[in-house]
Design a protein around this motif. Sequence first.
Motif, PDB file in Angstrom:
ATOM      1  N   PHE A  53     -57.015  18.133  50.895  1.00 54.21           N
ATOM      2  CA  PHE A  53     -58.537  17.944  50.672  1.00 54.21           C
ATOM      3  C   PHE A  53     -58.921  18.855  49.438  1.00 54.21           C
ATOM      4  N   ALA A  54     -58.420  19.921  49.211  1.00 55.21           N
ATOM      5  CA  ALA A  54     -58.720  20.866  48.135  1.00 55.21           C
ATOM      6  C   ALA A  54     -58.411  20.003  46.797  1.00 55.21           C
ATOM      7  N   GLU A  55     -57.163  19.444  46.801  1.00 57.93           N
ATOM      8  CA  GLU A  55     -57.014  18.558  45.447  1.00 57.93           C
ATOM      9  C   GLU A  55     -57.826  17.446  45.371  1.00 57.93           C
ATOM     10  N   LEU A  56     -58.268  16.966  46.291  1.00 57.86           N
ATOM     11  CA  LEU A  56     -59.232  15.802  46.156  1.00 57.86           C
ATOM     12  C   LEU A  56     -60.629  16.375  45.663  1.00 57.86           C
ATOM     13  N   ALA A  57     -60.979  17.272  46.395  1.00 59.07           N
ATOM     14  CA  ALA A  57     -62.359  17.844  45.759  1.00 59.07           C
ATOM     15  C   ALA A  57     -62.324  18.261  44.401  1.00 59.07           C
ATOM     16  N   SER A  58     -61.311  19.053  44.221  1.00 59.13           N
ATOM     17  CA  SER A  58     -61.036  19.409  42.682  1.00 59.13           C
ATOM     18  C   SER A  58     -61.205  18.341  41.633  1.00 59.13           C
ATOM     19  N   ALA A  59     -60.306  17.456  41.905  1.00 58.09           N
ATOM     20  CA  ALA A  59     -60.409  15.996  41.202  1.00 58.09           C
ATOM     21  C   ALA A  59     -61.524  15.423  41.078  1.00 58.09           C
ATOM     22  N   ARG A  60     -62.514  15.399  42.196  1.00 56.74           N
ATOM     23  CA  ARG A  60     -63.884  15.052  41.942  1.00 56.74           C
ATOM     24  C   ARG A  60     -64.921  16.146  41.729  1.00 56.74           C
ATOM     25  N   LYS A  61     -64.766  16.958  41.136  1.00 54.86           N
ATOM     26  CA  LYS A  61     -65.623  18.328  41.344  1.00 54.86           C
ATOM     27  C   LYS A  61     -67.053  17.747  40.537  1.00 54.86           C
ATOM     28  N   ASP A  62     -66.820  17.165  39.336  1.00 53.66           N
ATOM     29  CA  ASP A  62     -67.951  16.959  38.662  1.00 53.66           C
ATOM     30  C   ASP A  62     -68.952  15.896  39.459  1.00 53.66           C
ATOM     31  N   GLU A  63     -68.361  14.900  40.173  1.00 56.33           N
ATOM     32  CA  GLU A  63     -69.082  13.981  41.043  1.00 56.33           C
ATOM     33  C   GLU A  63     -69.737  14.580  42.105  1.00 56.33           C
ATOM     34  N   LEU A  64     -68.889  15.365  42.736  1.00 54.90           N
ATOM     35  CA  LEU A  64     -69.363  16.305  43.845  1.00 54.90           C
ATOM     36  C   LEU A  64     -70.623  17.290  43.440  1.00 54.90           C
ATOM     37  N   ALA A  65     -70.630  17.959  42.305  1.00 55.03           N
ATOM     38  CA  ALA A  65     -71.454  18.777  41.816  1.00 55.03           C
ATOM     39  C   ALA A  65     -72.776  18.097  41.543  1.00 55.03           C
ATOM     40  N   ALA A  66     -72.730  16.743  41.047  1.00 51.21           N
ATOM     41  CA  ALA A  66     -73.885  16.014  40.814  1.00 51.21           C
ATOM     42  C   ALA A  66     -74.715  15.611  42.013  1.00 51.21           C
TER      43      ALA A  66
END
Length: 71
Positions: free
Chosen positions: A57-70
């Motif tokens: 989960f941490a890997e996936l969240a990190s990989a999509r951090k910009d998308e999640l931040a938006a």
Amino acid sequence: MADLLTSTAPADPGDVIGRFPVADAAAVDAAVARAREAFPAWRDAGLEARTRVLRRFAELASARKDELAAL
């Protein structure tokens, strides 16, 4: 569109942190019921399996951090 809850910074109520959907009682009850159903399998999975899931989960969240931040 669902009602939204506006979250603001405690030090500056004019600083909007985000807007989040408001769940009604039925949605909360459904989420709690699903969590209760899932918990025994999660509990019984063991430390190594849970660690793998959380690391992935941490890997996936990190990989999509910009998308999640938006969001």
